[in-house]
Scaffold this motif. Structure first.
Motif, PDB file in Angstrom:
ATOM      1  N   GLY A 153       0.468  -1.301   0.175  1.00  0.00           N
ATOM      2  CA  GLY A 153      -0.647   0.337   0.076  1.00  0.00           C
ATOM      3  C   GLY A 153       1.189   1.467  -0.371  1.00  0.00           C
ATOM      4  O   GLY A 153       2.021   0.976  -0.098  1.00  0.00           O
ATOM      5  N   GLN A 193      -1.892   6.084   2.783  1.00  0.00           N
ATOM      6  CA  GLN A 193      -3.168   5.205   2.598  1.00  0.00           C
ATOM      7  C   GLN A 193      -3.781   4.383   3.250  1.00  0.00           C
ATOM      8  O   GLN A 193      -3.798   3.840   4.213  1.00  0.00           O
ATOM      9  CB  GLN A 193      -3.534   4.525   1.411  1.00  0.00           C
ATOM     10  CG  GLN A 193      -2.724   6.160   0.256  1.00  0.00           C
ATOM     11  CD  GLN A 193      -3.933   7.173   0.030  1.00  0.00           C
ATOM     12  OE1 GLN A 193      -5.197   7.100  -0.204  1.00  0.00           O
ATOM     13  NE2 GLN A 193      -3.794   8.467  -0.251  1.00  0.00           N
ATOM     14  N   THR A 194      -5.260   3.857   3.661  1.00  0.00           N
ATOM     15  CA  THR A 194      -5.938   2.722   3.757  1.00  0.00           C
ATOM     16  C   THR A 194      -6.401   1.789   2.995  1.00  0.00           C
ATOM     17  O   THR A 194      -6.925   1.736   1.974  1.00  0.00           O
ATOM     18  CB  THR A 194      -7.012   3.018   4.978  1.00  0.00           C
ATOM     19  OG1 THR A 194      -7.015   4.003   6.195  1.00  0.00           O
ATOM     20  CG2 THR A 194      -7.158   2.085   5.335  1.00  0.00           C
ATOM     21  N   GLU A 217      -7.213  -2.929   1.550  1.00  0.00           N
ATOM     22  CA  GLU A 217      -7.891  -3.786   1.571  1.00  0.00           C
ATOM     23  C   GLU A 217      -6.637  -5.064   1.848  1.00  0.00           C
ATOM     24  O   GLU A 217      -6.431  -5.184   0.813  1.00  0.00           O
ATOM     25  CB  GLU A 217      -9.417  -4.059   1.035  1.00  0.00           C
ATOM     26  CG  GLU A 217     -10.181  -5.029   1.554  1.00  0.00           C
ATOM     27  CD  GLU A 217     -11.122  -4.940   1.336  1.00  0.00           C
ATOM     28  OE1 GLU A 217     -12.131  -5.632   0.213  1.00  0.00           O
ATOM     29  OE2 GLU A 217     -12.609  -4.665   1.386  1.00  0.00           O
ATOM     30  N   LEU A 236       2.313   0.732  11.183  1.00  0.00           N
ATOM     31  CA  LEU A 236       0.769   0.039  10.857  1.00  0.00           C
ATOM     32  C   LEU A 236      -0.116  -0.200  11.666  1.00  0.00           C
ATOM     33  O   LEU A 236      -0.299  -0.942  13.162  1.00  0.00           O
ATOM     34  CB  LEU A 236       1.410  -1.477  10.448  1.00  0.00           C
ATOM     35  CG  LEU A 236       1.952  -0.982   8.769  1.00  0.00           C
ATOM     36  CD1 LEU A 236       2.636  -2.275   8.617  1.00  0.00           C
ATOM     37  CD2 LEU A 236       1.747   0.170   8.042  1.00  0.00           C
ATOM     38  N   THR A 237      -1.625  -0.049  11.522  1.00  0.00           N
ATOM     39  CA  THR A 237      -2.623  -0.087  12.015  1.00  0.00           C
ATOM     40  C   THR A 237      -3.471  -1.857  11.456  1.00  0.00           C
ATOM     41  O   THR A 237      -3.474  -0.852   9.951  1.00  0.00           O
ATOM     42  CB  THR A 237      -3.286   0.847  12.784  1.00  0.00           C
ATOM     43  OG1 THR A 237      -4.066   1.370  11.830  1.00  0.00           O
ATOM     44  CG2 THR A 237      -2.413   1.467  13.894  1.00  0.00           C
ATOM     45  N   ALA A 238      -4.730  -2.004  11.867  1.00  0.00           N
ATOM     46  CA  ALA A 238      -5.398  -3.315  11.362  1.00  0.00           C
ATOM     47  C   ALA A 238      -6.920  -3.125  11.907  1.00  0.00           C
ATOM     48  O   ALA A 238      -6.386  -2.328  13.323  1.00  0.00           O
ATOM     49  CB  ALA A 238      -4.753  -4.199  11.030  1.00  0.00           C
ATOM     50  N   THR A 239      -7.769  -2.690  10.926  1.00  0.00           N
ATOM     51  CA  THR A 239      -9.471  -3.004  11.130  1.00  0.00           C
ATOM     52  C   THR A 239     -10.205  -4.181  10.983  1.00  0.00           C
ATOM     53  O   THR A 239      -9.609  -4.538   9.664  1.00  0.00           O
ATOM     54  CB  THR A 239      -9.867  -1.687  10.744  1.00  0.00           C
ATOM     55  OG1 THR A 239      -9.217  -0.584  11.294  1.00  0.00           O
ATOM     56  CG2 THR A 239     -11.416  -1.569  11.637  1.00  0.00           C
ATOM     57  N   SER A 271      -8.699  -4.192   6.872  1.00  0.00           N
ATOM     58  CA  SER A 271      -7.603  -2.529   6.886  1.00  0.00           C
ATOM     59  C   SER A 271      -6.598  -2.307   7.054  1.00  0.00           C
ATOM     60  O   SER A 271      -6.714  -2.961   8.189  1.00  0.00           O
ATOM     61  CB  SER A 271      -9.167  -2.076   6.056  1.00  0.00           C
ATOM     62  OG  SER A 271      -9.657  -1.522   7.878  1.00  0.00           O
ATOM     63  N   ILE A 272      -5.448  -1.785   6.075  1.00  0.00           N
ATOM     64  CA  ILE A 272      -4.325  -1.815   7.036  1.00  0.00           C
ATOM     65  C   ILE A 272      -4.298  -0.420   7.096  1.00  0.00           C
ATOM     66  O   ILE A 272      -4.152   0.285   5.603  1.00  0.00           O
ATOM     67  CB  ILE A 272      -3.195  -2.660   6.709  1.00  0.00           C
ATOM     68  CG1 ILE A 272      -2.962  -4.204   7.080  1.00  0.00           C
ATOM     69  CG2 ILE A 272      -1.949  -1.875   7.001  1.00  0.00           C
ATOM     70  CD1 ILE A 272      -1.873  -4.902   6.086  1.00  0.00           C
ATOM     71  N   THR A 273      -3.904   0.186   7.734  1.00  0.00           N
ATOM     72  CA  THR A 273      -3.897   1.536   7.694  1.00  0.00           C
ATOM     73  C   THR A 273      -2.402   2.250   7.603  1.00  0.00           C
ATOM     74  O   THR A 273      -1.077   1.741   8.477  1.00  0.00           O
ATOM     75  CB  THR A 273      -4.479   2.737   8.126  1.00  0.00           C
ATOM     76  OG1 THR A 273      -6.021   2.509   7.970  1.00  0.00           O
ATOM     77  CG2 THR A 273      -4.578   3.975   7.981  1.00  0.00           C
TER      78      THR A 273
END
Length: 381
Positions: A1, A5-6, A8, A29-32, A42-44
């Motif tokens: 990515g 950006q975020t 999928e 890096l953070t994930a939802t 998703s990874i932001t």
């Protein structure tokens, strides 16, 4: 990515019992995860994230996935849309630069991308698959005219991964096409593929950096260097090193790629030849065998009974050089020579203990006597 950006991410395999958790060696890096268990999350990526490879995994109460590479890029990214095997179904790439995330999903798969190019541009297309992503593929890239003629092709550039630099001869429509074979050869004679045959394809007509010279700098220093690649300004660079040892990534403005830069504690030299004897170790020497049948030579101080360790990195840096290291005495007699220290290891290593005091001549050349600005190396002694 892309940074800022975020994105999928799709998972392959079985999820197991929710909830899932996320871990990365890059804590920025953070994930939802969705409320309902799904094979996507998703990874932001923050704008401030350093480019390069992060390692990620997902886990639950039953265990964890293996570590997987996740690449943080500099330019816009998009995903492949199937089916794109033929000219008529080719995926149109509307703007450059771009990185395409894709996969050769089944045996016989061919991916085709449609581009509008202008005369005088240089199109650079680089695939990252086997080398950085662990994809089990040996990819091939082709540039094809709208009439169906293959104008350029590359198989292996950086290991099994291809790279094409194509000077556009005339304005028009061109097709960038890719297919692959198993990285570990087998008895099949066909285009191959599979769910894990993933790749990233970076495409640009702008600046593309292949390598920095020097590729290593001393910690907390300022060094004058230059970039090797395509469509780059020819002006010297001022490279300021960070305060952390190890590998970092250098970003040249207005380019599609970030390139590795090694930060070391000891001196780094960028000149070869001459009569000066290098007496202080450790030292790193960055250079290139710029002409066919060329070689770089310099002298180091040898002391009786004091073992010297020499390590020439090239193949592992993405260089076209297959380095051969050779040591000679003051009379020109060969003391030792090493090409590949072991099977499938193409960077050269020498361990040598001098029997007498005196200068030793070190020679670096290409195994096949090739040379160009892309035949670079980093020699640490």
């Amino acid at each position: 990515g892309q940074r800022g950006q975020t994105v999928e991410v799709s998972l392959q395999g079985k999820l197991g019992t929710p909830p899932l958790t996320f871990w990365s060696n890059r804590p920025e890096l953070t994930a939802t995860f969705p409320d309902k268990p799904d094979k996507t999350f998703s990874i932001t990526i923050p704008e401030s994230a350093s480019p390069g490879i992060a390692l990620i995994r997902v886990a639950n109460g039953e265990g964890a996935s293996a570590l997987r590479p996740f690449v943080i890029g500099l330019i816009p990214e998009l995903s492949e849309t199937e089916s794109n095997e033929t000219f008529s179904s080719a995926q149109s790439i509307e703007s450059l630069p771009v990185t395409i995330n894709a996969a050769l999903q089944k045996n016989g798969d061919v991916d085709t991308y449609k581009l509008s190019l202008e005369a005088g541009q240089t199109l650079v297309a680089e695939m990252s698959a086997n080398r950085n992503l662990g994809s089990p593929m040996d990819g091939v890239l082709q540039i094809v005219s709208s009439e169906g003629f293959v104008l350029a092709q590359n198989d292996d550039d950086r290991g099994n991964d291809p790279l094409l630099a194509f000077p556009v001869p005339q304005t028009g429509t061109y097709y960038l096409r890719t297919f692959g074979f198993p990285a570990t050869p087998n008895s099949s004679i066909r285009f191959s593929g599979g769910a894990d045959w993933v790749y990233r394809l970076t495409v640009t007509t702008g600046g593309f950096v292949d390598q920095l010279q020097p590729s290593a700098v001393t910690i907390k220093s300022e060094t004058t260097g230059y970039a090797i690649g395509w469509s780059l300004p020819g002006t010297p660079l001022t490279i300021t090193s960070q305060e952390t040892l190890g590998e970092t990534f250098y970003v040249l403005p207005e380019t599609a790629t970030a390139v590795p830069l090694q930060i070391v504690e000891h001196p780094v030299l960028t000149e070869q030849g001459g009569g000066t004897v290098i007496e202080s170790f450790p030292v790193t020497i960055c250079g290139e065998v710029s002409e066919p049948n060329g070689k770089d030579t310099f002298q180091i101080a040898g002391k009786k009974g004091v073992t010297l360790h020499l390590y020439a990195e090239a193949y592992s840096l993405g260089s076209q050089l297959d380095p051969v290291l050779r040591l000679l005495d003051t009379e020109g007699k060969q003391l030792t020579e090493v090409d590949d220290p072991s099977r499938n290891v193409f960077d050269s290593k020498i361990t040598y203990t001098p029997k007498v005091d005196g200068p030793i001549k070190v020679e670096v050349r290409d195994r096949f006597d090739q040379g160009s600005p892309r035949h670079y190396y980093r020699l640490t002694i």
